[in-house]
Scaffold this active site. Structure first.
Site, PDB file in Angstrom:
ATOM      1  N   TRP A 196       0.709  -1.158   0.106  1.00  0.00           N
ATOM      2  CA  TRP A 196      -0.258  -0.022   0.032  1.00  0.00           C
ATOM      3  C   TRP A 196       0.926   1.208  -0.039  1.00  0.00           C
ATOM      4  CZ3 TRP A 196      -1.672   2.879   4.801  1.00  0.00           C
ATOM      5  CH2 TRP A 196      -2.673   3.935   4.522  1.00  0.00           C
ATOM      6  N   ASP A 277      -0.844  -5.155   9.422  1.00  0.00           N
ATOM      7  CA  ASP A 277      -1.614  -4.215   8.921  1.00  0.00           C
ATOM      8  C   ASP A 277      -3.061  -4.835   8.528  1.00  0.00           C
ATOM      9  OD1 ASP A 277      -3.066  -2.075   7.758  1.00  0.00           O
ATOM     10  OD2 ASP A 277      -1.736  -1.375   6.398  1.00  0.00           O
ATOM     11  N   LYS A 313     -13.308   0.072   5.681  1.00  0.00           N
ATOM     12  CA  LYS A 313     -13.817  -0.534   4.611  1.00  0.00           C
ATOM     13  C   LYS A 313     -14.799  -1.684   5.161  1.00  0.00           C
ATOM     14  CE  LYS A 313      -9.798   0.669   2.819  1.00  0.00           C
ATOM     15  NZ  LYS A 313      -9.515   1.382   1.665  1.00  0.00           N
TER      16      LYS A 313
END
Ligand code: KET
Length: 468
Positions: A196, A277, A313
């Site tokens: 990311w 993460d 999300k």
């Protein structure tokens, strides 16, 4: 911040002699100011100085220049900048597959029903807006750690998780980076290649050194498992190894459970500290428990670890900035000390976190009825993404007569597909087809509808075959 908006008064009278001399003698048209420089009209200045007969310079020259002249223009963000470019495009066919944000089949943002119900509860109860403690809402911290590890996990029972509410995934990662910088000076964080985009920024800004481990193999369009293991082994002992808990961003390729075991083996051998993460729990498989499997596997080995969580999300709480940093320690005593230091780091950065998202999560996860409704909605969202993934694959396979194998799309999981399109091809997707995506070839399937799959397939086939 235009140069005409601020007028800087340059007082030669009040300047020390060396400064006024250097201005006079070094009139080369530009005057250095901090890191930048400003234009200086030499003729005007000389005229002004020459027409005065003085033993001592006593003039004030008005120079219209911004004090921020030395600030350069930052490039647009590689992910969030795509949304800005999308907004500026007036073409009807445009499609935003840049940022990982869930859209409905009508390509509209989606607020989960359980979120609306939780918010209604908050209004009914007349909840206040007092400051939260530095570590955040206690009810949120409890449920978030339980959701991650499972309520009966020994790490929770033994009070070995320091949980601090963070400003979503990003803020939680940043807080952990600050902890690493302070307590493990010089320690490196290993990040996957690719990863990311914001990971590098986070560690750079926290002044934590990082290096990459191999992850994606373009030849197999899969995991470079041997490369990954070799690089983790070769890293200095006691490094932090950043791992995506599930739905690796941007590749959509996760290790298998057997591979996770081997990754844990080398991390343990090398005394590294795993740093997860977890931004997509429930979004990869549709199951909250299955998606936490990697983290739980490491915790079950008695390892110390860090886990950043995000509810952007899975609960669609993007703008609420709600997440957490969890640090698992081997003793309750160390855990309490780590938590106290996380609070100490947070206080001067942002003082304490926002309450709204924390209450929503606490209400949803803490209430069995809402929790079950959430799981059903998450399955629905994950299911819609799986459907467009299948339809995109079907469309590509039907339309592309070159014999290229597109099955990698079906093997990837989560919100994204890593298409393998290079920068020039990705540019073609945007410039010719109005398909907005990141330049690393990633598309967010969460922003795609079944109705747009054929169009997207045409764009991909054109870009793949006609642009090198
Ligand atoms: N980790 C990963 C792996 C991740 O993809 C994101 C967000 C985050 C953390 C942080 O999300 P937050 O909203 O701070 O909880 N990724 C999407 C959005 C972004 O780039 O900010 C994305 O990749 O599109």
């Amino acid at each position: 911040m235009t140069s005409t908006s601020t007028s800087t008064m340059l007082s030669l009278a009040s300047a020390p002699p060396t400064a006024s001399l250097s201005v006079h003698e070094n009139l080369k048209g530009r005057l250095k100011l901090g890191g930048g420089s400003l234009s200086f009209n030499k003729e005007k200045a000389n005229h002004f100085i020459n027409t005065k007969s003085f033993s001592r310079i006593s003039m004030v020259a008005a120079v219209k220049v911004s004090r921020f002249e030395g600030v350069t223009m930052a490039p647009p963000d590689p992910i969030l900048g795509v949304s800005e470019a999308f907004k500026a495009d007036n073409d009807e066919k445009k499609l935003n597959l840049g940022v990982g944000a869930y859209r409905t089949e009508e390509l509209q943002p989606y607020v989960l029903n359980v979120v609306k119900k939780a918010e209604n509860l908050m209004v009914e109860r007349g909840e206040n807006k007092e400051y939260l403690p530095i570590e955040g809402l206690a009810a949120f911290n409890k449920v978030t750690a339980e959701l991650l590890f499972g309520a009966s996990n020994p790490v929770i029972k033994e009070q070995r998780v320091a949980t601090v509410q963070g400003l979503s995934g990003t803020g939680s990662l940043r807080l952990a980076a600050a902890l690493i910088e302070r307590y493990f000076p010089g320690a490196k964080v290993l990040i996957s290649s690719p990863t990311w985009g914001n990971h590098k920024n986070i560690f750079n800004d926290a002044r934590v050194p990082w290096s990459e481990y191999r992850y994606y193999d373009p030849k197999t369009v899969g995991l470079d498992f041997d490369g990954m293991i070799a690089d983790i082994k070769a890293a200095p002992e006691g490094s932090f190894v950043l791992l995506h808990g599930c739905a690796h961003n941007p590749t959509g390729i996760d290790p298998t459970p057997e591979q996770w075991e081997k990754i844990a083996d080398v991390i343990q051998e090398k005394n590294h500290i795993p740093f997860f993460d977890v931004a997509y729990q429930g979004f990869a498989s549709g199951s909250l428990d299955a998606d936490a499997g990697s983290v739980r596997l490491f915790a079950a080995r008695g390892m110390e670890l860090l886990v950043a969580q995000s509810y952007s999300k899975n609960l669609g709480l993007y703008a609420e900035r709600i997440g957490a940093i969890n640090v698992v320690c081997t003793s309750a005593d160390a855990t309490a000390r780590v938590k106290s230091q996380l609070k100490r780091l947070a206080r001067p950065m942002y003082s304490n976190p926002p309450i709204h998202g924390a209450k929503i999560v606490a209400n949803v996860v803490g209430d069995p009825t809402l929790f079950n409704e959430w799981k059903a909605e998450m399955e629905m969202m994950a299911g819609r993404i799986k459907n467009v993934r299948q339809k995109l694959y079907d469309s590509l396979t039907a339309k592309d007569k070159s014999g290229k194998d597109w099955s990698f799309i079906l093997k990837q999981i989560g919100m994204f597909s890593f298409t393998g399109l290079n920068k020039a091809q990705s540019d073609n997707m945007t410039n010719k087809w109005h398909v907005y995506m990141t330049k690393d070839g990633r598309i967010s399937l969460a922003g795609l509808s079944l109705a747009k799959c054929e169009y997207l397939a045409d764009a991909i086939i054109d870009s793949f075959h006609n642009i090198s």
